[in-house]
Enzyme design. Structure first.
Site, PDB file in Angstrom:
ATOM      1  N   HIS A  45      -8.856  -8.692  -3.504  1.00 16.25           N
ATOM      2  CA  HIS A  45      -8.143  -8.793  -5.241  1.00 16.25           C
ATOM      3  C   HIS A  45      -7.942  -9.577  -5.589  1.00 16.25           C
ATOM      4  CE1 HIS A  45      -5.571  -5.389  -4.188  1.00 16.25           C
ATOM      5  NE2 HIS A  45      -5.865  -6.200  -5.775  1.00 16.25           N
TER       6      HIS A  45
HETATM    7  C1  T46 Z   1      -1.952  -4.832  -5.014  1.00 15.34           C
HETATM    8  C2  T46 Z   1      -1.779  -4.625  -3.596  1.00 15.34           C
HETATM    9  C3  T46 Z   1      -0.683  -5.611  -2.599  1.00 15.34           C
HETATM   10  C4  T46 Z   1      -3.701   4.195  -8.294  1.00 15.34           C
HETATM   11  O1  T46 Z   1      -4.261   4.965  -8.783  1.00 15.34           O
HETATM   12  N1  T46 Z   1      -2.747   3.487  -9.216  1.00 15.34           N
HETATM   13  C5  T46 Z   1      -1.776   2.885  -8.602  1.00 15.34           C
HETATM   14  O2  T46 Z   1      -0.531   1.919  -8.965  1.00 15.34           O
HETATM   15  C6  T46 Z   1      -2.328   1.614  -7.365  1.00 15.34           C
HETATM   16  C7  T46 Z   1      -1.964   0.339  -6.975  1.00 15.34           C
HETATM   17  C8  T46 Z   1      -3.610   2.294  -6.682  1.00 15.34           C
HETATM   18  N2  T46 Z   1      -4.052   3.096  -6.959  1.00 15.34           N
HETATM   19  C9  T46 Z   1      -5.354   3.925  -6.635  1.00 15.34           C
HETATM   20  C10 T46 Z   1      -6.689   3.019  -6.839  1.00 15.34           C
HETATM   21  C11 T46 Z   1      -7.581   3.199  -5.027  1.00 15.34           C
HETATM   22  O3  T46 Z   1      -7.971   3.846  -5.437  1.00 15.34           O
HETATM   23  O4  T46 Z   1      -4.967   3.772  -5.093  1.00 15.34           O
HETATM   24  C12 T46 Z   1      -6.341   3.600  -4.540  1.00 15.34           C
HETATM   25  C13 T46 Z   1      -5.891   2.671  -3.222  1.00 15.34           C
HETATM   26  O5  T46 Z   1      -5.875   0.392  -4.205  1.00 15.34           O
HETATM   27  P1  T46 Z   1      -5.876  -0.647  -3.646  1.00 15.34           P
HETATM   28  O6  T46 Z   1      -7.525  -0.071  -2.954  1.00 15.34           O
HETATM   29  O7  T46 Z   1      -6.266  -1.377  -4.624  1.00 15.34           O
HETATM   30  O8  T46 Z   1      -4.741  -0.383  -2.730  1.00 15.34           O
HETATM   31  P2  T46 Z   1      -4.478  -1.834  -1.924  1.00 15.34           P
HETATM   32  O9  T46 Z   1      -3.561  -1.981  -1.286  1.00 15.34           O
HETATM   33  O10 T46 Z   1      -5.833  -2.962  -1.809  1.00 15.34           O
HETATM   34  O11 T46 Z   1      -3.910  -3.072  -2.692  1.00 15.34           O
HETATM   35  C14 T46 Z   1      -2.566  -2.463  -3.197  1.00 15.34           C
HETATM   36  C15 T46 Z   1      -2.727  -2.876  -5.402  1.00 15.34           C
HETATM   37  O12 T46 Z   1      -3.659  -1.953  -5.470  1.00 15.34           O
HETATM   38  C16 T46 Z   1      -2.643  -4.067  -6.224  1.00 15.34           C
HETATM   39  O13 T46 Z   1      -2.186  -4.190  -6.831  1.00 15.34           O
HETATM   40  O14 T46 Z   1      -2.033  -6.212  -5.537  1.00 15.34           O
HETATM   41  O15 T46 Z   1      -1.896  -3.832  -3.600  1.00 15.34           O
END
Ligand code: T46
Length: 131
Positions: A45
């Site tokens: 993303h």
């Molecule tokens: C990024 C990379 C480096 C939350 O509820 N609060 C939060 O602050 C975050 C970061 C995530 N979430 C929830 C959203 C999803 O349901 O946690 C779940 C996993 O998030 P995501 O799939 O976006 O995780 P990554 O590891 O793909 O990405 C994360 C960050 O979201 C993003 O900002 O740049 O780490």
């Protein structure tokens, strides 16, 4: 990549990160990714507005960062090195070591509306910004 200053003595090492010093924004959120399963990739993303500072405080992982025209692969494997990501950048994280703890400092609270999770939508946003 930004070098951080380890402060060491015979007890071990400490690194401090302060808003307005090592990172140029006020920190609104800290989160960390850990216990990532073998072979799993994350990210895929971009963000419209979020500014971030990433540090592998333990272990290592690879970050692919893509600005819509070129892609770099960076290995984060040192708690004294941080990576700043500002602006429209597509990121993918992979090759996590089993002990990896990837800490992220961010300038905004979590907002799903700030995410671009489709690569074609990302490149369209990059083109629009360049107009
Ligand atoms: C990024 C990379 C480096 C939350 O509820 N609060 C939060 O602050 C975050 C970061 C995530 N979430 C929830 C959203 C999803 O349901 O946690 C779940 C996993 O998030 P995501 O799939 O976006 O995780 P990554 O590891 O793909 O990405 C994360 C960050 O979201 C993003 O900002 O740049 O780490």
């Amino acid at each position: 990549m930004v070098g951080l200053s380890p402060m060491g003595d015979d007890r071990g090492t400490l690194i401090a990160i302060e808003a307005g010093r090592q990172i140029p924004f006020d920190i609104q959120r800290v989160y960390y990714v850990f216990d990532t399963k073998t072979g799993v990739s994350r990210g895929f993303h971009a963000h419209h507005a979020l500014r971030q500072f990433l540090v592998a405080v333990s272990g290592s992982c690879t970050l692919a960062v893509d600005d819509g025209t070129s892609r770099d692969e960076l290995r984060l494997d040192n708690p004294a090195i941080g990576l700043r990501i500002d602006g429209l950048v597509w990121r993918e994280m992979r090759d996590f070591s089993s002990d990896c703890v990837l800490m992220v400092l961010a300038d905004r609270h979590y907002e799903e509306a700030d995410y671009i999770r489709d690569y074609d939508e990302f490149t369209a946003a990059v083109r629009k910004l360049a107009e």
